[in-house]
Design an enzyme around this catalytic site. Structure first.
Site, PDB file in Angstrom:
ATOM      1  N   ASP A 106       1.614   4.575  -4.984  1.00 22.95           N
ATOM      2  CA  ASP A 106       2.465   3.405  -5.186  1.00 22.95           C
ATOM      3  C   ASP A 106       3.250   3.627  -6.486  1.00 22.95           C
ATOM      4  O   ASP A 106       4.278   4.304  -6.479  1.00 22.95           O
ATOM      5  CB  ASP A 106       1.527   2.191  -5.230  1.00 22.95           C
ATOM      6  CG  ASP A 106       2.242   0.864  -5.287  1.00 22.95           C
ATOM      7  OD1 ASP A 106       3.425   0.802  -4.962  1.00 22.95           O
ATOM      8  OD2 ASP A 106       1.598  -0.138  -5.666  1.00 22.95           O
ATOM      9  N   VAL A 156       0.050  -3.109   2.347  1.00 23.27           N
ATOM     10  CA  VAL A 156      -0.454  -2.678   3.653  1.00 23.27           C
ATOM     11  C   VAL A 156      -1.980  -2.524   3.647  1.00 23.27           C
ATOM     12  O   VAL A 156      -2.575  -2.225   2.607  1.00 23.27           O
ATOM     13  CB  VAL A 156       0.207  -1.346   4.098  1.00 23.27           C
ATOM     14  CG1 VAL A 156       1.704  -1.525   4.277  1.00 23.27           C
ATOM     15  CG2 VAL A 156      -0.071  -0.227   3.105  1.00 23.27           C
ATOM     16  N   ASP A 162      -7.732  -1.406   1.900  1.00 22.54           N
ATOM     17  CA  ASP A 162      -8.336  -2.740   1.852  1.00 22.54           C
ATOM     18  C   ASP A 162      -7.486  -3.756   1.115  1.00 22.54           C
ATOM     19  O   ASP A 162      -6.525  -3.417   0.417  1.00 22.54           O
ATOM     20  CB  ASP A 162      -9.680  -2.665   1.118  1.00 22.54           C
ATOM     21  CG  ASP A 162      -9.500  -2.546  -0.401  1.00 22.54           C
ATOM     22  OD1 ASP A 162      -8.689  -1.691  -0.835  1.00 22.54           O
ATOM     23  OD2 ASP A 162     -10.132  -3.308  -1.151  1.00 22.54           O
ATOM     24  N   ARG A 168     -10.581  -2.564   5.992  1.00 24.93           N
ATOM     25  CA  ARG A 168     -10.629  -1.095   6.069  1.00 24.93           C
ATOM     26  C   ARG A 168     -10.870  -0.629   7.497  1.00 24.93           C
ATOM     27  O   ARG A 168     -10.463   0.465   7.874  1.00 24.93           O
ATOM     28  CB  ARG A 168     -11.758  -0.543   5.184  1.00 24.93           C
ATOM     29  CG  ARG A 168     -11.568  -0.787   3.692  1.00 24.93           C
ATOM     30  CD  ARG A 168     -12.569   0.075   2.914  1.00 24.93           C
ATOM     31  NE  ARG A 168     -12.747  -0.385   1.549  1.00 24.93           N
ATOM     32  CZ  ARG A 168     -11.953  -0.056   0.530  1.00 24.93           C
ATOM     33  NH1 ARG A 168     -10.913   0.703   0.727  1.00 24.93           N
ATOM     34  NH2 ARG A 168     -12.211  -0.498  -0.690  1.00 24.93           N
TER      35      ARG A 168
END
Ligand code: 5GP
Length: 183
Positions: A106, A156, A162, A168
């Protein structure tokens, strides 16, 4: 799974077939690139475990497996870049070719920290294989050597990823409704 799906936006971002096809492609590429080398796969707990378990079986090479667990300070949906190793590697990586398997890059802060940390231990090479990449939010210059999918700037979950340790076990990747993490 119906309970989990109601928290997602109705459009699934990446479905099972797309995941399986891309993971097979990545495995084939890695098999080619690491031919004749001693490969160590390092999975980042816990988000990468489902991806890693599938990827591993698509790599046709002798390899070994290790894990690190890291915790990043910050809110549940944003990392701060201050990273702590909660579980370290079990084996040393001196002169080994390390492929770090991550769920998502990210801002890049977590992977940048980890890559530098592993490099300082004398590995022959360190590369990164990330299932997902959100390049729009990158804060440091860091690329993934192998990327499954580029995703938009949305939170997401599923296939190992998670929110608050949930979701998950979703077999595909979806976008969490924003009201779930606004509360
Ligand atoms: P970075 O340091 O690159 O900002 O953050 C990487 C970590 O943040 C990932 O390993 C993951 O744990 C978490 N993360 C970043 N974006 C998402 C996302 O969209 N969904 C989930 N579930 N986790 C994310």
């Amino acid at each position: 799974m119906r309970e989990l799906y109601k928290d997602l936006q109705p459009e699934i971002l990446i479905n099972r077939e797309q995941l399986a096809a891309r993971v097979a492609e990545l495995g084939a590429q890695i098999t080619k690139d690491y031919h004749g080398k001693e490969l160590v796969l390092v999975g980042i707990l816990k988000g990468a475990v489902i991806f890693l378990a599938d990827l591993l079986r698509e790599i046709d090479l002798p390899l070994t497996l290790d894990f690190v667990a890291i915790s990043s300070y910050g809110s549940a949906t944003k990392s701060s870049g201050v990273v702590r190793i909660m579980k370290d590697l079990d084996h040393d990586i001196v002169d080994k070719h390390v492929l770090v398997v991550e769920d998502i890059i990210d801002t890049g802060l977590t992977m940048s920290f980890l890559k530098n940390n592993l490099l300082s231990r004398g590995a022959a090479s360190i590369r990164v294989c990330s299932l997902l990449d959100k390049p729009e939010r990158r804060l440091v210059r860091l690329g993934s050597d192998y990327t499954g999918f580029t995703v938009p700037d949305a939170f997401v979950v599923g296939y190992g990823l998670d929110y608050g340790q949930r979701y998950r076990n979703l077999p595909e990747i979806g976008v969490l409704k924003s009201e779930i993490y606004a509360n």
